[in-house]
Design an enzyme around this catalytic site. Structure first.
Site, PDB file in Angstrom:
ATOM      1  N   ASN A 282     -21.761  83.762 -31.524  1.00 46.49           N
ATOM      2  CA  ASN A 282     -21.128  84.294 -30.327  1.00 46.49           C
ATOM      3  C   ASN A 282     -19.926  85.129 -30.788  1.00 46.49           C
ATOM      4  O   ASN A 282     -19.665  85.230 -31.974  1.00 46.49           O
ATOM      5  CB  ASN A 282     -20.678  83.142 -29.414  1.00 46.49           C
ATOM      6  CG  ASN A 282     -20.648  83.556 -27.950  1.00 46.49           C
ATOM      7  OD1 ASN A 282     -20.251  84.667 -27.620  1.00 46.49           O
ATOM      8  ND2 ASN A 282     -21.060  82.666 -27.077  1.00 46.49           N
TER       9      ASN A 282
ATOM     10  N   CYS B  86     -18.915  80.032 -25.751  1.00 46.18           N
ATOM     11  CA  CYS B  86     -18.268  81.170 -25.098  1.00 46.18           C
ATOM     12  C   CYS B  86     -16.758  81.103 -25.329  1.00 46.18           C
ATOM     13  O   CYS B  86     -16.135  80.105 -25.019  1.00 46.18           O
ATOM     14  CB  CYS B  86     -18.546  81.201 -23.595  1.00 46.18           C
ATOM     15  SG  CYS B  86     -17.695  82.586 -22.801  1.00 46.18           S
TER      16      CYS B  86
ATOM     17  N   ASN C 235     -13.998  91.497 -24.964  1.00 46.98           N
ATOM     18  CA  ASN C 235     -14.374  91.327 -23.564  1.00 46.98           C
ATOM     19  C   ASN C 235     -13.912  89.975 -23.072  1.00 46.98           C
ATOM     20  O   ASN C 235     -13.763  89.035 -23.848  1.00 46.98           O
ATOM     21  CB  ASN C 235     -15.897  91.471 -23.392  1.00 46.98           C
ATOM     22  CG  ASN C 235     -16.628  90.174 -23.683  1.00 46.98           C
ATOM     23  OD1 ASN C 235     -16.646  89.261 -22.860  1.00 46.98           O
ATOM     24  ND2 ASN C 235     -17.209  90.061 -24.870  1.00 46.98           N
ATOM     25  N   SER C 236     -13.675  89.938 -21.791  1.00 43.46           N
ATOM     26  CA  SER C 236     -13.385  88.661 -21.155  1.00 43.46           C
ATOM     27  C   SER C 236     -14.036  88.680 -19.782  1.00 43.46           C
ATOM     28  O   SER C 236     -13.393  88.961 -18.775  1.00 43.46           O
ATOM     29  CB  SER C 236     -11.880  88.440 -21.039  1.00 43.46           C
ATOM     30  OG  SER C 236     -11.659  87.162 -20.493  1.00 43.46           O
TER      31      SER C 236
END
Lengths: 288, 220
Positions: free
Chosen positions: A166, A111, A51-52
Site C-alpha cells: 500500500n 490504508c 493522497n488522502s
C-alpha cells in the site's frame, strides 16, 4: 496477470480500462458508507503523489445492491477490497461476500489514511478465513518493522496470497504557506518513489512465505513489472500510472512481453523469483 | 475517452496567461465547460484544463502558469507534443434563453468557446490587474472589471448565468443568481473518476467533480 491497485480505478466510469486488465480490484468497501476525507485530497510531488481520500465508499449494503451487479455486468473478473476497524468488520464483510461471484477478496489492512486497525494482521486474516472459502489476499503496508514477519503472520492465518504494498505516509507542503497541501495533512505516497520499497517488500515476503504475491508500487513500464516478478510477485498491479495513462494496461502488457523476451525468458512469469536464485521456499500454510 | 499526442502549433502570451494551440488530431472538442487532461512534460500527473478555443484543426487552452505543472505546460514550443485526454466531465447546458457569462481570472478560460456556441452573449469578467484583463480580448461583448471592483457588482439581473472562476466568486454569484450554472475547479489526478481526488463540497455533499461536474447547477 495485471490488475489495478485498489482505489486507483472506477470500473463504472472507465469500463474500457477495467476490461483491459486481467482482474479489476474495487475501491475498499467498509461496513458503513464513508464520505471520505475533506479536500484537498491529492497533491503531486517531485517524486510521486500523496493522497488522502479516506476510503470513500458506499458501504457494503449499497455495494452489494448497486455497485457489484454493475461490475459483474462488465464481464471482468472482480476482486473486492475490504477494510474495517477491527477483525469483526473484516469477518462481516467477507461473510457477506462469500456467496458472490467474485474472484478474490483483498483484505486492506494497510490504508495509511484511516486509523490503522489495532488488531494484528494475523487476527484479521484468521477472522476472514473463518467465514469464507474465497481466495483471500492480505494487502500489507511496507511501513512495519518487519514486513516478512507480517507476511508470515498472514500466511499462518490462512491467506492465500499477499498484496504488497500500500502507500507509505508522505507529506507535501505548499511552497508559499509552508502548510500541508492536503486537507488532513499527511497522506499516502504513491508513484515512482514507491518502486524500490515495493520491490524490497515483495522480495522479503516471498522469501518469508513463498505465497503468491501481487506486487504494487510505482509500476510505469513493463520493465518495472518484470522486476516485481523477479522479486517474487506472481502478478502486479498498476496504480498511479493509470491516472496519467488510462491505456497503461495494454502498453505495459506489451512492454512486459518484449522485455521478458529480450532477456531470454519464454514468458514473463518465467522470471518469477529470479532475483532470489536457488530453489523456491516451501510455501507457508495455515497452522491447523 | 480518447488520449492522443498532439502537436503544438503555437504558444501565445495573453497578459500573464499563455494560450496553447494544439493540432486537434482526432479529439472531439466536446461541450464548452468540459475539460481535457494535459500531461506536462516531466511531471507525474496530467492537469485538467477546460477548452478555450476549438476550430476544425486546432484546440486552444488558456493557462495560468502558476505551479510546476502549468509552468511545464506553457514552456512547450512549436514542434513538441503533448498527451491530451478528453473531452471529460459535464459541460454547460446550452439551452438557455438569456445567457450571461460571468468569469473571474483564469476562470474565463472556457468562455471564448462557450461564447461562440451561444452566439456571443454578454459577459462580465473580473480580473486582479489590467495585465490579466488582456484575456478579455478573447471574449466578445464583455464588460471588464478589475479589482477592487467585483463581477458581482456588475452583473445585470434577469439572465441565465453561466459562471466560472474562483470558489468565492462562484458562491457569491450563486447567491445573486440561484439557478446559475457554475463550473468548479479542484485538483485532479485522472479526470475520469478513478482517483477520488477531486471531491469538492457542494451544498453539503462531497461530489467527485470530474464525473459529476465540473459544471454543476446549484440546487434552488
Amino acid at each position: 496477470m495485471i490488475l489495478n491497485a485498489s482505489g486507483c480505478l472506477d470500473a463504472l466510469t472507465a469500463p474500457e480500462v477495467a476490461q483491459s486488465l486481467d482482474a479489476f480490484v474495487t475501491k475498499t468497501v467498509t461496513p458503513l458508507p464513508r464520505e471520505g476525507n475533506q479536500p484537498v485530497r491529492i497533491a503531486e510531488t517531485d517524486l510521486g503523489m500523496v493522497n488522502s481520500i479516506g476510503l470513500a465508499n458506499p458501504g457494503i449494503d449499497r455495494f452489494l445492491a448497486d455497485t457489484l451487479p454493475q461490475l459483474l455486468d462488465l464481464g471482468v473478473s472482480v476482486w473486492v477490497s475490504v477494510g474495517g476497524f477491527g477483525a469483526r468488520d473484516y469477518a462481516e464483510l467477507c461473510a457477506r461476500l462469500d456467496d458472490q461471484p467474485v474472484a478474490a477478496l483483498e483484505l486492506n489492512v494497510s490504508c495509511p489514511n484511516v486509523s490503522s486497525p489495532e488488531e494484528e494482521v494475523e487476527e484479521i486474516v484468521a477472522a476472514a478465513r473463518g467465514v469464507t472459502t474465497k481466495t483471500l489476499y492480505a494487502k500489507l503496508s511496507p511501513a512495519v518493522p518487519d514486513v516478512g514477519a507480517a507476511a508470515a503472520a498472514a500466511a499462518r492465518a490462512g491467506a492465500d496470497g499477499l498484496t504488497l504494498v500500500n502507500t507509505i505516509r508522505g507529506l507535501a507542503l505548499d511552497e508559499r504557506t509552508l502548510g500541508p497541501k492536503l486537507g488532513p495533512g499527511v497522506g499516502g505516497l504513491s508513484g515512482p518513489a514507491l518502486r524500490p520499497i515495493a520491490l524490497a517488500a515483495v522480495f522479503t515476503a516471498y522469501g518469508a512465505t513463498g505465497l503468491p504475491i501481487v506486487g504494487v508500487g510505482g509500476v510505469e513500464t513493463g520493465a518495472h513489472g518484470l522486476e516485481l516478478i523477479a522479486a517474487g510477485a506472481s502478478a502486479f498491479a498498476l496504480g498511479t500510472v493509470l491516472f496519467a495513462d488510462p491505456e497503461a494496461p495494454l502498453r505495459v502488457r506489451e512492454e512486459l512481453e518484449r522485455v521478458a523476451s529480450a532477456r531470454g525468458f519464454a514468458t514473463p512469469l518465467a522470471a518469477y523469483a529470479a532475483a532470489h536464485g536457488g530453489p523456491p521456499p516451501t510455501p507457508l500454510r495455515r497452522v491447523a | 475517452m480518447r488520449r492522443e499526442l498532439l502537436d503544438i502549433v503555437r504558444v501565445e502570451d495573453i497578459g500573464p496567461y499563455r494560450l496553447l494551440r494544439l493540432k486537434r488530431g482526432r479529439l472531439e472538442s466536446g461541450i464548452p465547460g468540459q475539460f481535457f487532461m494535459l500531461a506536462p512534460p516531466g511531471r507525474l500527473l496530467p492537469r485538467p484544463m477546460s477548452l478555450s478555443l476549438a476550430t476544425r484543426t486546432e484546440l486552444g487552452f488558456l493557462i495560468d502558469p502558476v505551479g510546476p505543472g502549468t509552468k511545464a505546460l506553457t514552456a512547450v514550443v512549436r514542434g513538441e507534443r503533448l498527451n491530451v485526454l478528453g473531452p471529460l466531465g459535464n459541460g454547460f447546458r446550452l439551452d438557455v434563453e438569456r445567457p450571461l457569462l460571468v468569469g473571474g481570472g483564469i476562470g474565463v478560460a472556457p468562455f471564448p468557446y462557450l461564447s461562440e456556441r451561444l452566439s456571443r452573449p454578454p459577459a462580465v469578467l473580473g480580473f486582479r490587474s489590467e495585465a490579466h484583463a488582456e484575456a478579455a480580448a478573447l471574449i466578445p461583448n464583455a464588460e471588464v472589471v478589475v479589482e477592487p471592483r467585483l463581477v458581482t457588482e456588475a452583473m445585470p439581473p434577469g439572465h441565465d448565468v453561466l459562471a466560472c472562476g474562483p470558489e468565492a466568486m462562484l458562491r457569491a454569484v450563486a447567491g445573486l443568481a440561484p439557478g446559475a450554472q457554475l463550473a468548479w475547479e479542484a485538483p485532479m489526478a485522472c479526470g475520469y473518476g478513478g482517483c477520488y481526488g477531486c471531491a469538492v463540497e457542494i451544498c453539503g455533499e462531497l461530489k467527485r467533480l470530474c464525473v459529476e461536474g465540473p459544471v454543476l447547477e446549484r440546487a434552488a
